[in-house]
Design a protein around this motif. Structure first.
Motif, PDB file in Angstrom:
ATOM      1  N   TYR A  28       0.839  -1.205   0.000  1.00  0.00           N
ATOM      2  CA  TYR A  28       0.000   0.000   0.000  1.00  0.00           C
ATOM      3  C   TYR A  28       0.875   1.257   0.000  1.00  0.00           C
ATOM      4  O   TYR A  28       0.548   2.260  -0.656  1.00  0.00           O
ATOM      5  CB  TYR A  28      -0.913  -0.016   1.224  1.00  0.00           C
ATOM      6  CG  TYR A  28      -1.771   1.221   1.341  1.00  0.00           C
ATOM      7  CD1 TYR A  28      -2.840   1.432   0.474  1.00  0.00           C
ATOM      8  CD2 TYR A  28      -1.502   2.178   2.320  1.00  0.00           C
ATOM      9  CE1 TYR A  28      -3.631   2.571   0.580  1.00  0.00           C
ATOM     10  CE2 TYR A  28      -2.294   3.315   2.432  1.00  0.00           C
ATOM     11  CZ  TYR A  28      -3.356   3.510   1.557  1.00  0.00           C
ATOM     12  OH  TYR A  28      -4.133   4.649   1.662  1.00  0.00           O
ATOM     13  N   GLU A  29       2.011   1.234   0.693  1.00  0.00           N
ATOM     14  CA  GLU A  29       2.914   2.374   0.749  1.00  0.00           C
ATOM     15  C   GLU A  29       3.501   2.678  -0.629  1.00  0.00           C
ATOM     16  O   GLU A  29       3.611   3.846  -1.025  1.00  0.00           O
ATOM     17  CB  GLU A  29       4.044   2.122   1.757  1.00  0.00           C
ATOM     18  CG  GLU A  29       3.614   2.115   3.211  1.00  0.00           C
ATOM     19  CD  GLU A  29       2.774   0.888   3.590  1.00  0.00           C
ATOM     20  OE1 GLU A  29       2.880  -0.147   2.887  1.00  0.00           O
ATOM     21  OE2 GLU A  29       2.014   0.966   4.573  1.00  0.00           O
ATOM     22  N   LEU A  32       0.760   4.257  -2.752  1.00  0.00           N
ATOM     23  CA  LEU A  32       0.502   5.632  -2.354  1.00  0.00           C
ATOM     24  C   LEU A  32       1.563   6.583  -2.921  1.00  0.00           C
ATOM     25  O   LEU A  32       1.237   7.662  -3.449  1.00  0.00           O
ATOM     26  CB  LEU A  32       0.478   5.720  -0.827  1.00  0.00           C
ATOM     27  CG  LEU A  32      -0.400   6.793  -0.195  1.00  0.00           C
ATOM     28  CD1 LEU A  32      -1.860   6.595  -0.578  1.00  0.00           C
ATOM     29  CD2 LEU A  32      -0.243   6.753   1.322  1.00  0.00           C
ATOM     30  N   LYS A  36       0.899   9.493  -5.862  1.00  0.00           N
ATOM     31  CA  LYS A  36       1.195  10.899  -5.620  1.00  0.00           C
ATOM     32  C   LYS A  36       2.063  11.474  -6.738  1.00  0.00           C
ATOM     33  O   LYS A  36       1.805  12.575  -7.248  1.00  0.00           O
ATOM     34  CB  LYS A  36       1.893  11.064  -4.267  1.00  0.00           C
ATOM     35  CG  LYS A  36       2.116  12.500  -3.862  1.00  0.00           C
ATOM     36  CD  LYS A  36       2.697  12.580  -2.461  1.00  0.00           C
ATOM     37  CE  LYS A  36       2.872  14.039  -2.042  1.00  0.00           C
ATOM     38  NZ  LYS A  36       3.400  14.150  -0.650  1.00  0.00           N
ATOM     39  N   GLU A  66     -10.272   3.858   6.295  1.00  0.00           N
ATOM     40  CA  GLU A  66      -9.214   4.864   6.464  1.00  0.00           C
ATOM     41  C   GLU A  66      -8.371   4.992   5.207  1.00  0.00           C
ATOM     42  O   GLU A  66      -8.034   6.109   4.776  1.00  0.00           O
ATOM     43  CB  GLU A  66      -8.335   4.471   7.654  1.00  0.00           C
ATOM     44  CG  GLU A  66      -7.244   5.488   7.968  1.00  0.00           C
ATOM     45  CD  GLU A  66      -6.401   5.092   9.162  1.00  0.00           C
ATOM     46  OE1 GLU A  66      -5.306   5.653   9.327  1.00  0.00           O
ATOM     47  OE2 GLU A  66      -6.846   4.217   9.936  1.00  0.00           O
ATOM     48  N   GLN A  67      -8.057   3.856   4.572  1.00  0.00           N
ATOM     49  CA  GLN A  67      -7.259   3.895   3.340  1.00  0.00           C
ATOM     50  C   GLN A  67      -8.053   4.497   2.189  1.00  0.00           C
ATOM     51  O   GLN A  67      -7.504   5.249   1.373  1.00  0.00           O
ATOM     52  CB  GLN A  67      -6.795   2.481   2.989  1.00  0.00           C
ATOM     53  CG  GLN A  67      -5.750   1.927   3.945  1.00  0.00           C
ATOM     54  CD  GLN A  67      -5.447   0.463   3.699  1.00  0.00           C
ATOM     55  OE1 GLN A  67      -6.292  -0.297   3.213  1.00  0.00           O
ATOM     56  NE2 GLN A  67      -4.236   0.039   4.034  1.00  0.00           N
ATOM     57  N   GLU A  69     -10.347   6.814   2.424  1.00  0.00           N
ATOM     58  CA  GLU A  69     -10.373   8.258   2.651  1.00  0.00           C
ATOM     59  C   GLU A  69      -9.023   8.888   2.346  1.00  0.00           C
ATOM     60  O   GLU A  69      -8.943  10.012   1.825  1.00  0.00           O
ATOM     61  CB  GLU A  69     -10.786   8.562   4.093  1.00  0.00           C
ATOM     62  CG  GLU A  69     -12.251   8.318   4.371  1.00  0.00           C
ATOM     63  CD  GLU A  69     -13.160   9.108   3.432  1.00  0.00           C
ATOM     64  OE1 GLU A  69     -12.876  10.317   3.206  1.00  0.00           O
ATOM     65  OE2 GLU A  69     -14.126   8.528   2.915  1.00  0.00           O
ATOM     66  N   GLU A  70      -7.928   8.152   2.647  1.00  0.00           N
ATOM     67  CA  GLU A  70      -6.587   8.663   2.370  1.00  0.00           C
ATOM     68  C   GLU A  70      -6.374   8.820   0.864  1.00  0.00           C
ATOM     69  O   GLU A  70      -5.827   9.838   0.404  1.00  0.00           O
ATOM     70  CB  GLU A  70      -5.538   7.728   2.959  1.00  0.00           C
ATOM     71  CG  GLU A  70      -4.117   8.272   2.887  1.00  0.00           C
ATOM     72  CD  GLU A  70      -3.120   7.394   3.609  1.00  0.00           C
ATOM     73  OE1 GLU A  70      -2.013   7.875   3.899  1.00  0.00           O
ATOM     74  OE2 GLU A  70      -3.452   6.211   3.885  1.00  0.00           O
ATOM     75  N   GLU A  73      -8.473  11.787  -0.390  1.00  0.00           N
ATOM     76  CA  GLU A  73      -7.867  13.059  -0.005  1.00  0.00           C
ATOM     77  C   GLU A  73      -6.649  13.369  -0.858  1.00  0.00           C
ATOM     78  O   GLU A  73      -6.430  14.525  -1.259  1.00  0.00           O
ATOM     79  CB  GLU A  73      -7.482  13.014   1.474  1.00  0.00           C
ATOM     80  CG  GLU A  73      -6.886  14.305   2.002  1.00  0.00           C
ATOM     81  CD  GLU A  73      -7.843  15.478   1.909  1.00  0.00           C
ATOM     82  OE1 GLU A  73      -7.362  16.629   1.839  1.00  0.00           O
ATOM     83  OE2 GLU A  73      -9.077  15.267   1.903  1.00  0.00           O
ATOM     84  N   LEU A  74      -5.858  12.348  -1.179  1.00  0.00           N
ATOM     85  CA  LEU A  74      -4.684  12.529  -2.024  1.00  0.00           C
ATOM     86  C   LEU A  74      -5.091  13.017  -3.405  1.00  0.00           C
ATOM     87  O   LEU A  74      -4.472  13.935  -3.969  1.00  0.00           O
ATOM     88  CB  LEU A  74      -3.906  11.214  -2.138  1.00  0.00           C
ATOM     89  CG  LEU A  74      -2.659  11.228  -3.033  1.00  0.00           C
ATOM     90  CD1 LEU A  74      -1.663  12.265  -2.535  1.00  0.00           C
ATOM     91  CD2 LEU A  74      -2.024   9.851  -3.075  1.00  0.00           C
TER      92      LEU A  74
END
Length: 227
Positions: A28-29, A32, A36, A66-67, A69-70, A73-74
């Motif tokens: 997941y990292e 992400l 980005k 939570e993921q 929403e993250e 938001e990104l």
């Protein structure tokens, strides 16, 4: 020989906006970080005053709230993008249980009296009568092995292909999905099992002999198979 680097984020333009296809094999990292970078370096050739709809396709990656929403938001932070949908091939336990319940046939042996309401998420097989003032409601189809003289609501989950069958069809009201019908004032003297279904051509409920429905379903299946 150049080493091939797997792409974790693919951005595709559609007539409705953008689709971001996310790799479900990387961490997941990693996902992400690449998302980005991709959003920062990819130009969006659209009116800057308008929001661009973005659909995230996560394939078989499970995302918790939570993921999700993250990620939303990104995307929101970059340009004029907004996530309108997240498509996933992962079925949650809750959705799997709901689907299982909707596929079940609940069998009851009883008389539904005035004021009583029987409700089930799947199909309902009732061996007994539904008296005037009684109601049977199902997410799927309803089969009454007795007299239906009350109210029957089939396809409550939105299924227009649901049917209502009864040995004696004398209901106060029928409803299939959002289509509502009241029965005629006159009834056949010779009682035969009848079935109510939505006539798609007229978008109204039709009541006929069970054999008619069987013939209609048979013709439909032949058309679907290209026969």
């Amino acid at each position: 020989m150049r080493e091939h680097t797997q792409q974790n984020v693919a951005i595709k333009g559609t007539k409705d906006g953008l689709t971001l296809v996310l790799n479900d094999q990387c961490s997941y990292e990693e996902l992400l970080a690449e998302l980005k970078d991709k959003l920062a370096s990819t130009p969006v050739e659209m009116d800057r005053s308008l929001l661009v709809d973005v659909r995230l396709k996560t394939n078989y990656r499970y995302l918790n709230e939570e993921q999700e929403e993250e990620l939303k938001e990104l995307v929101r932070k970059e340009k004029n993008l907004v996530v309108t949908a997240i498509d996933s091939d992962v079925v949650s336990v809750q959705k799997a249980l709901q689907w299982h319940r909707e596929q079940q046939i609940e069998r009851l042996v009883k008389v539904v009296r005035s004021g009583q309401v029987i409700e089930t998420p799947g199909d309902l097989l009732l061996i007994g009568d539904v008296n005037p003032g009684g109601t049977v409601k199902a997410g799927g189809s309803i089969y009454v092995m007795g007299a239906l003289r009350g109210t029957a609501i089939a396809g409550a989950s939105g299924r227009k292909d649901a049917v209502i069958c009864a040995s004696v069809m004398q209901p106060m009201q029928l409803r299939i999905s959002e289509v509502v019908s009241r029965p005629p004032d006159t009834h056949q003297e010779e009682q035969t099992m009848e079935c109510a279904f939505v006539d798609e051509g007229a978008d109204q409920i039709r009541i006929d002999r069970l054999q008619i429905l069987a013939q209609a379903k048979s013709k439909l299946m032949k058309l679907e198979r290209g026969m």
